[in-house]
Structure formats: C-alpha cells, structure tokens
Design an enzyme around this catalytic site. Structure first.
Site, PDB file in Angstrom:
ATOM      1  N   VAL A  35       0.840  -1.200   0.000  1.00  0.00           N
ATOM      2  CA  VAL A  35       0.000   0.000   0.000  1.00  0.00           C
ATOM      3  C   VAL A  35       0.876   1.253   0.000  1.00  0.00           C
ATOM      4  O   VAL A  35       0.592   2.220  -0.711  1.00  0.00           O
ATOM      5  CB  VAL A  35      -0.961   0.003   1.212  1.00  0.00           C
ATOM      6  CG1 VAL A  35      -1.754   1.303   1.261  1.00  0.00           C
ATOM      7  CG2 VAL A  35      -1.905  -1.194   1.129  1.00  0.00           C
ATOM      8  N   TYR A  36       1.943   1.241   0.785  1.00  0.00           N
ATOM      9  CA  TYR A  36       2.873   2.372   0.798  1.00  0.00           C
ATOM     10  C   TYR A  36       3.458   2.580  -0.600  1.00  0.00           C
ATOM     11  O   TYR A  36       3.521   3.711  -1.100  1.00  0.00           O
ATOM     12  CB  TYR A  36       3.991   2.130   1.807  1.00  0.00           C
ATOM     13  CG  TYR A  36       5.007   3.242   1.888  1.00  0.00           C
ATOM     14  CD1 TYR A  36       4.765   4.389   2.636  1.00  0.00           C
ATOM     15  CD2 TYR A  36       6.217   3.154   1.200  1.00  0.00           C
ATOM     16  CE1 TYR A  36       5.692   5.420   2.706  1.00  0.00           C
ATOM     17  CE2 TYR A  36       7.151   4.170   1.262  1.00  0.00           C
ATOM     18  CZ  TYR A  36       6.887   5.297   2.012  1.00  0.00           C
ATOM     19  OH  TYR A  36       7.814   6.315   2.063  1.00  0.00           O
ATOM     20  N   ALA A  37       3.883   1.476  -1.231  1.00  0.00           N
ATOM     21  CA  ALA A  37       4.435   1.587  -2.578  1.00  0.00           C
ATOM     22  C   ALA A  37       3.401   2.170  -3.535  1.00  0.00           C
ATOM     23  O   ALA A  37       3.708   3.048  -4.346  1.00  0.00           O
ATOM     24  CB  ALA A  37       4.915   0.224  -3.074  1.00  0.00           C
TER      25      ALA A  37
END
Length: 275
Positions: free
Chosen positions: A159-161
């Site tokens: 999700v961060y990516a």
C-alpha cells in the site's frame, strides 16, 4: 532560485524528522515566513517555539490533518488570510503502516489513511496554493517527497508503494503541465529516497551498497535541488541503478536481481517509529 530569503515557505509534516529539518533550512536562509503544518499538536508547538527563538523569519504553526480535505481547506484559507500566498510548498507529510503481506491487513483504515496522506494530500494542498504561484509569475517551487518505493515493487509495503507510485506520477505530470502551459517560473521537484534514519522506517534494512540514509544529507540534497528546479532526485545512486536495471531486465530476472541484492527483504523486520 538561489535562496528562499524573503519568501513564504509552507512545510507539511513539519513537527519532526525531515519536515523540521526543511524548516530549519528555510529559517537559516531567512525566509520571510515559515509555515508549519502537522497533526501532532504537542510536537508542533515545541518545534515552532524552538525555531522561533532568535529567528528573523516569522514562524507560524497550524494543526492540520492532511488526510482530511476539510482540514486542508480550512488551514489553507487561514494561511492565505494571515500569511499570504505561498512561494515554496514542501509536501513532506507521510506515513507507513505494517510490514505484513497485503492480505494480512488487520485495519483496512490503514489503507485509506496511507493513500490519503501520501497520495491525495499533496494534490489537495497543491490546489490550494499552486494557482497563486502560477498567477504571480514570480519564481516559485513545489517540493514533493515521494520514495524509492515509487520506482520498484517491494513486498511487505504494497500500500505504501502504491501511494508513492501515485505521488510520483502526479508530481512529475504537474511538472510537465507547468512547462507545457508556459509557467516555467514554477518548478516541481520530486524526491525519491530509500530508507532514512528519521525513525519512520525503524527496523527496515539497507541493501547492496545502500545503507540507511542520513536525514541531514537527504534534506541538504533535496533543498538544493529544489532551489535549482531539478525535476527528479533519486537517492542514493544505487536506487538509480536499480531503476535502470528494473526497466531493462525481463520480469523474472528483475525479481531475481532485486531479491538477491536485498531489496525484496528490506522490510522483513520493519517496526516503524515508536510512539
């Protein structure tokens, strides 16, 4: 832009870490006004008091939840009314949650929060201040802090990516829009560093020739490149190499290479900043 002296500078996520360091650079160069945004009221007040001591710059601070469009709009209106239009915008606020596999996500709210802060907030904040930058026809800058996670896929941070891929795509597209429309007095710089020793990525591991980056070195580089109007800053050199190799190799070879050098296991022991 050789200096921000006499300019109005706004920094998000300014209470600590990179944001605080960016504010220190602005004050050191005697910006007219330095505007600090953060959700952590206690840390924000402490930072504002510390930075104000002996400073030529006027330091303003606002408690803002950048995951909330309403909070952004309210704070931006207050800034325009109390400080004026902004010359330099630093979209620095960001979060990272968890280090498990995506299907192990316990709190689905973490997905919404991550995308809201890392991807959407810079867009909504830019909409509040970028139009005036364009209209004033004087040198202006927008510095967007993305991540090397915007350049490669990486397990345990999907999700961060995703949020940083979105941030990079948006930021660099706006840069092109400004050039295409003849508004090159406004420069957009996107910075994509690997893990930095701010505490945000505690437990994450460096990989082949890529140690955890020093906060001050990242800020110094990003600040200088922002003033120069550089479009994209990827730190360190190994991330630039990995980006090039990833674009050239077939998928299976790319995965083999990034796994072998340690990228794909860099988040295995991630804990994040302690409360």
């Amino acid at each position: 832009m050789e200096t921000v002296a006499g300019k109005r500078v706004l920094i998000t996520g300014a209470a600590m870490g990179l944001g605080k360091s960016f504010a220190q650079r602005a004050i050191r160069e005697q910006a007219a006004d330095v505007v600090l945004w953060d959700i952590n009221e206690t840390a924000l007040q402490q930072t504002a008091a510390e930075l104000s001591a002996g400073a030529v710059s006027r330091v303003h601070h606002y408690v803002v939840d950048v995951s909330d469009k309403g909070s952004i709009a309210t704070a931006a209106a207050a800034v325009r009314g109390e400080v004026g239009d902004i010359d330099v915008l630093v979209n620095n606020a960001g979060i990272v949650r968890g280090n498990g596999y995506f299907w192990e996500t316990d709190d689905r709210g973490d997905i919404d929060k991550t995308m809201a802060i890392n991807s959407l907030a810079p867009m909504y904040i830019a909409l509040e201040f970028l139009p005036a930058m364009v209209n004033h026809k004087t040198p202006a800058r927008m510095l967007n802090i993305a991540s090397s996670a915007a350049l490669v896929a990486n397990p345990r941070m999907s999700v961060y990516a995703a949020s940083k891929w979105a941030a990079l795509g948006w930021s660099d597209s706006v840069r092109l829009e400004l050039e295409q429309s003849g508004n090159e007095h406004v420069k957009v710089t996107t910075v994509c560093p690997t893990y930095i020793n701010t505490g945000m990525f505690d437990g994450a591991k460096g990989f082949w020739f890529t140690p955890i980056l020093d906060q001050d070195e990242v800020v110094d580089t990003a600040w200088g490149e922002m003033k120069n109007g550089s479009p994209l800053v990827v730190l360190p050199w190994t991330s630039r190499l990995n980006r090039a190799i990833s674009g050239l190799l077939p998928l299976k070879l790319r995965d083999y290479y990034l796994n072998k050098v340690g990228v794909y296991h860099s988040m295995d022991e991630f804990t994040g900043r302690k409360p």
